[in-house]
Write a protein that holds these residues in place. Structure first.
Motif, mmCIF file in Angstrom:
data_model
loop_
_atom_site.group_PDB
_atom_site.id
_atom_site.type_symbol
_atom_site.label_atom_id
_atom_site.label_comp_id
_atom_site.label_asym_id
_atom_site.label_seq_id
_atom_site.Cartn_x
_atom_site.Cartn_y
_atom_site.Cartn_z
ATOM 1 N N UNK A 32 13.135 75.067 46.465
ATOM 2 C CA UNK A 32 12.885 73.982 47.068
ATOM 3 C C UNK A 32 13.709 72.831 46.716
ATOM 4 N N UNK A 33 15.003 73.081 46.130
ATOM 5 C CA UNK A 33 16.160 71.943 45.700
ATOM 6 C C UNK A 33 15.225 71.161 44.585
ATOM 7 N N UNK A 34 14.077 71.522 44.245
ATOM 8 C CA UNK A 34 13.727 70.610 43.172
ATOM 9 C C UNK A 34 14.543 70.983 41.801
ATOM 10 N N UNK A 35 14.936 69.744 40.957
ATOM 11 C CA UNK A 35 15.729 70.161 39.622
ATOM 12 C C UNK A 35 15.008 70.646 38.552
ATOM 13 N N UNK A 36 15.540 71.933 38.168
ATOM 14 C CA UNK A 36 14.807 72.330 36.755
ATOM 15 C C UNK A 36 15.369 71.865 35.488
ATOM 16 N N UNK A 37 16.731 71.644 35.602
ATOM 17 C CA UNK A 37 17.220 70.860 34.323
ATOM 18 C C UNK A 37 18.744 70.422 34.724
ATOM 19 N N UNK A 38 19.244 69.723 33.951
ATOM 20 C CA UNK A 38 20.522 69.310 34.169
ATOM 21 C C UNK A 38 21.406 69.498 32.850
ATOM 22 N N UNK A 39 22.381 70.174 32.661
ATOM 23 C CA UNK A 39 23.086 70.623 31.444
ATOM 24 C C UNK A 39 24.472 69.837 31.468
ATOM 25 N N UNK A 40 24.574 68.755 30.482
ATOM 26 C CA UNK A 40 25.686 67.864 30.365
ATOM 27 C C UNK A 40 26.980 68.695 29.797
#
Length: 274
Positions: free
Chosen positions: A172-180
């Motif tokens: 659904x294009x919901x963000x699960x996580x952001x990796x830096x």
């Protein structure tokens, strides 16, 4: 919705490149804040003000800068009626507050209790980007949940993942996580996340929580705005809107590329980013 443009950086890499350039072609850029650099026929930030005004997606534009460049920003802003300048009072890169603290400073100083569009002052997008389309998507998400926030995302090359915040999303294009800045082997995603965020008004109180939690942490943990985004993702619904790419004016070669595009390639400056 209010816009907050983060422009309190010191542009140390670019200024180092300008000083080291022996051709003399870029000497006029010495001492100029990155957001005020001439890009094509206007200052980089003027492109944002023109587009934000034409798209009518915000009712005020707040720009956070530092004490060194404050006068230059005030002079630039005197040509616009919808731009307000705020200095974070810092005088060196070593003493910087960090982007998240600058955002919170603007929210407090201007008593913002509305949705906020956060824009990195050294970023521009390719011609497919449209403020109206992004705002439309944000409004759709808000209709489903008033907690919803929206990020942008574009595909980067495999070797570039270690330069950016990389988003992992569901169907659904919901963000699960952001990796830096992960190595390419550490994530299957190639979705880079530029500094352009639509934060719901319900998410704004969390800025204070984040900064309180990080108050003893080194500046690196609260400088990049992506650090707050990473922290926000498990706490609020965050989605992405896909775009084709961006210009990131970090050093002299990237500035030259950006300036050339706006001088020679940009088709219609009036509708750009609107």
């Amino acid at each position: 919705m209010k816009a907050v443009i983060l422009a309190a950086g010191y542009g140390t890499r670019l200024q180092r490149d300008v000083a080291a350039d022996s051709s003399g072609r870029f000497a006029h850029l010495a001492g100029t804040a990155k957001p005020l650099l001439p890009v094509g026929r206007s200052a980089l930030l003027s492109l944002w003000v023109r587009a934000l005004t034409a798209a009518r997606c915000v009712d005020c534009i707040h720009v956070v800068t530092n004490a060194v460049y404050h006068a230059a920003f005030e002079e630039w802003a005197s040509h616009f009626t919808n731009v307000k300048i705020l200095s974070d009072q810092t005088t060196s890169n070593e003493g910087r507050l960090g982007a998240v603290a600058c955002l919170q400073l603007a929210v407090k100083h201007f008593n913002i209790e509305d949705h906020v569009l956060v824009i990195g002052g050294d970023t521009l997008f390719k011609e497919d980007f449209s403020l109206k389309k992004v705002k439309e998507r944000f409004n759709e998400l808000q209709a489903e949940s008033e907690d919803s926030c929206l990020l942008l995302s574009y595909q980067c090359q495999e070797e570039e993942t270690s330069k950016y915040g990389i988003l992992e999303v569901d169907s659904d294009l919901r963000v699960l996580c952001m990796k830096e800045k992960p190595l390419s082997a550490e994530t299957q995603s190639r979705r880079a996340c530029p500094c352009f965020y639509m934060f719901s008004k319900k998410s704004l109180p969390l800025l204070e929580n984040f900064l309180e939690e990080k108050k003893e942490a080194p500046i690196e943990e609260k400088d990049a705005p992506g650090n707050f985004v990473s922290w926000l993702i498990p706490r609020k619904p965050v989605y992405i809107h896909e775009i084709s790419g961006r210009f990131d004016v970090g050093n002299l070669p990237s500035y030259i590329e950006c300036d050339l595009y706006f001088r020679e390639t940009l088709q219609d400056v009036e509708s750009y980013m609107v």
